[in-house]
Write a protein that holds these residues in place. Structure first.
Motif, short mmCIF file in Angstrom:
data_model
loop_
_atom_site.label_atom_id
_atom_site.label_comp_id
_atom_site.label_asym_id
_atom_site.label_seq_id
_atom_site.Cartn_x
_atom_site.Cartn_y
_atom_site.Cartn_z
N MET A 37 0.84 -1.21 0.00
CA MET A 37 0.00 0.00 0.00
C MET A 37 0.87 1.25 0.00
N PHE A 38 1.91 1.23 0.84
CA PHE A 38 2.82 2.37 0.93
C PHE A 38 3.54 2.62 -0.39
N ARG A 39 3.93 1.52 -1.05
CA ARG A 39 4.66 1.62 -2.33
C ARG A 39 3.71 1.73 -3.53
N ASN A 40 2.41 1.75 -3.28
CA ASN A 40 1.41 1.82 -4.34
C ASN A 40 1.57 0.68 -5.35
N PHE A 41 1.93 -0.51 -4.82
CA PHE A 41 2.09 -1.72 -5.63
C PHE A 41 3.08 -1.54 -6.78
N GLY A 42 4.04 -0.63 -6.58
CA GLY A 42 5.07 -0.42 -7.60
C GLY A 42 4.61 0.38 -8.79
N MET A 43 3.50 1.10 -8.66
CA MET A 43 2.99 1.92 -9.77
C MET A 43 3.28 3.39 -9.49
N PRO A 44 4.31 3.96 -10.12
CA PRO A 44 4.70 5.35 -9.83
C PRO A 44 3.68 6.37 -10.32
N ARG A 45 3.64 7.47 -9.61
CA ARG A 45 2.86 8.64 -10.01
C ARG A 45 3.81 9.65 -10.65
N PRO A 46 3.30 10.77 -11.18
CA PRO A 46 4.18 11.74 -11.84
C PRO A 46 5.35 12.20 -10.97
N GLU A 47 5.08 12.40 -9.66
CA GLU A 47 6.16 12.86 -8.77
C GLU A 47 7.27 11.82 -8.64
N GLY A 48 6.92 10.54 -8.84
CA GLY A 48 7.94 9.50 -8.82
C GLY A 48 8.85 9.61 -10.03
N TYR A 49 8.27 9.83 -11.19
CA TYR A 49 9.06 9.97 -12.40
C TYR A 49 9.86 11.28 -12.40
N ARG A 50 9.31 12.31 -11.77
CA ARG A 50 10.06 13.57 -11.67
C ARG A 50 11.19 13.47 -10.66
N LYS A 51 11.02 12.64 -9.63
CA LYS A 51 12.13 12.35 -8.72
C LYS A 51 13.23 11.62 -9.49
N ALA A 52 12.81 10.64 -10.30
CA ALA A 52 13.78 9.90 -11.13
C ALA A 52 14.51 10.84 -12.08
N LEU A 53 13.78 11.79 -12.66
CA LEU A 53 14.37 12.76 -13.58
C LEU A 53 15.43 13.61 -12.87
N ARG A 54 15.12 14.02 -11.66
CA ARG A 54 16.07 14.82 -10.88
C ARG A 54 17.36 14.05 -10.62
N LEU A 55 17.22 12.77 -10.32
CA LEU A 55 18.39 11.94 -10.04
C LEU A 55 19.18 11.62 -11.31
N MET A 56 18.47 11.50 -12.45
CA MET A 56 19.16 11.31 -13.72
C MET A 56 20.08 12.49 -14.02
N LYS A 57 19.55 13.69 -13.84
CA LYS A 57 20.33 14.90 -14.12
C LYS A 57 21.48 15.06 -13.13
N LEU A 58 21.26 14.61 -11.90
CA LEU A 58 22.32 14.66 -10.89
C LEU A 58 23.46 13.71 -11.28
N ALA A 59 23.09 12.54 -11.77
CA ALA A 59 24.10 11.56 -12.23
C ALA A 59 24.89 12.13 -13.40
N GLU A 60 24.20 12.79 -14.31
CA GLU A 60 24.86 13.40 -15.46
C GLU A 60 25.81 14.51 -15.03
N LYS A 61 25.38 15.33 -14.09
CA LYS A 61 26.19 16.47 -13.61
C LYS A 61 27.53 16.02 -13.06
N PHE A 62 27.53 14.89 -12.33
CA PHE A 62 28.76 14.42 -11.70
C PHE A 62 29.37 13.21 -12.42
N SER A 63 28.90 12.95 -13.65
CA SER A 63 29.43 11.86 -14.50
C SER A 63 29.41 10.52 -13.78
N ILE A 64 28.28 10.22 -13.16
CA ILE A 64 28.10 8.96 -12.43
C ILE A 64 27.23 8.03 -13.27
N PRO A 65 27.65 6.80 -13.51
CA PRO A 65 26.82 5.86 -14.28
C PRO A 65 25.47 5.64 -13.59
N LEU A 66 24.44 5.44 -14.41
CA LEU A 66 23.08 5.24 -13.91
C LEU A 66 22.64 3.80 -14.12
#
Length: 319
Positions: free
Chosen positions: A125-154
């Motif tokens: 229930m807490f994890r919403n059965f693994g079904m992300p909402r928009p804020e989940g994908y936007r969190k992922a987007l933020r982390l993608m850009k952070l990885a790119e900024k510091f040249s860290i593999p994703l």
């Protein structure tokens, strides 16, 4: 239940073996009991091998959703050292169905983004059965850009039935969030490895599943739609799931034949949950090999090959 329908004959044999072991421990074990246990163990092994050698696409889908199959959080805890989870999309909230953070795979610093289904009712229930909402994908987007900024593999770990289809998710721009992630991943200036560990469903999986390498566990699936939804749409009948799964070709082996999968990680006989530690080591070894190769590539060559890879999907020649 902790087993699937097609596993029932195996479970019955295992229970019989456990009963014999219990009776042997409660009284003086006889040679006959020991011999019977050995005979049943051999029979159980042969039956398991026979069943799992010829699984249908629908049976693979069921196995990918197995209730005992290790989830993303457990995988991260084992394969990533010093994992530090990062929260929030800095716009709306923190979506618990997406786990993301920094850690080390061996001696290589990595950014990990994963979809988490949860293991018990409260956690699901807490994890919403693994079904992300928009804020989940936007969190992922933020982390993608952070990885790119510091040249860290994703590294992304995919295990979701799909993006959450609720009204609130649509109001907050679900489709835009998924599209934005795809747009970003197409030109992200750092190596990206996608690992499908269970169920890779629809655009909800693809939103973190576009990269330089696609790795799938042997009994995982990747599809544009679930077999149940496909059955309902095409046959107007939810009972045609087996035919739908076969028609779509959702298993790692079928997708590998189409050239969409770079590597398949073999699972123990019976599935990931039968021997998790062995599978964890195989995951680590495979990821380290690909990370080493990708890090040695020039970033312009990496992006060129990534775009070429996705442009080639669906190409055909008319005769």
């Amino acid at each position: 239940m902790d087993f699937l329908d097609f596993e029932k004959p195996i479970i019955e044999l295992e229970r019989r073996i456990d009963e014999l072991r219990l009776s042997a421990s409660n009284e003086h074990a006889s040679v006959e009991i020991d011999e019977e246990i050995q005979r049943l163990e051999m029979k159980c092994k042969e039956l398991t091998k026979k069943i799992f050698t010829d699984l249908s696409e629908w049976q693979v889908a069921q196995l990918a959703r197995h209730p005992l199959r290790p989830k993303s959080q457990e995988i991260i805890n084992v394969i990533v050292n010093d994992f530090q989870e990062l929260h929030g999309d800095r716009m709306y909230s923190d979506d618990a169905s997406i786990i993301g953070g920094l850690g080390k795979l061996g001696n290589i610093s990595v950014m990990v983004i994963a979809q988490e289904k949860g293991t018990n009712t409260k956690e699901k229930m807490f994890r919403n059965f693994g079904m992300p909402r928009p804020e989940g994908y936007r969190k992922a987007l933020r982390l993608m850009k952070l990885a790119e900024k510091f040249s860290i593999p994703l590294i992304t770990i995919i295990d979701t039935p799909g993006a959450f289809p609720g009204i609130g998710a649509e109001e907050r721009g679900q489709s835009e969030a998924i599209a934005r992630n795809l747009f970003t991943l197409a030109s992200l200036k750092t190596p990206v490895i996608n690992l499908v560990t269970g169920e890779g469903g629809s655009g909800g999986a693809l939103a973190i599943g576009m990269g330089d390498v696609l790795i799938m566990l042997e009994y995982s699936i990747y599809s544009v739609i679930s077999p149940e939804a496909c059955s309902t749409i095409l046959w107007r009948n939810p009972d045609e799931t087996e035919a739908a799964a076969k028609a779509m070709g959702i298993s790692s082996k079928r997708l590998n034949k189409l050239g969409l999968v770079d590597s398949i990680i073999e699972e123990p006989l019976g599935g990931f949950h039968k021997n998790p530690q062995d599978t964890f080591q195989r995951i680590i070894k495979t990821l380290e090999e690909y990370l080493y190769n990708l890090q040695n590539k020039n970033i312009d060559d990496l992006l060129y090959e990534r775009r070429k890879r996705y442009k080639a999907i669906g190409e055909f020649n008319e005769i």
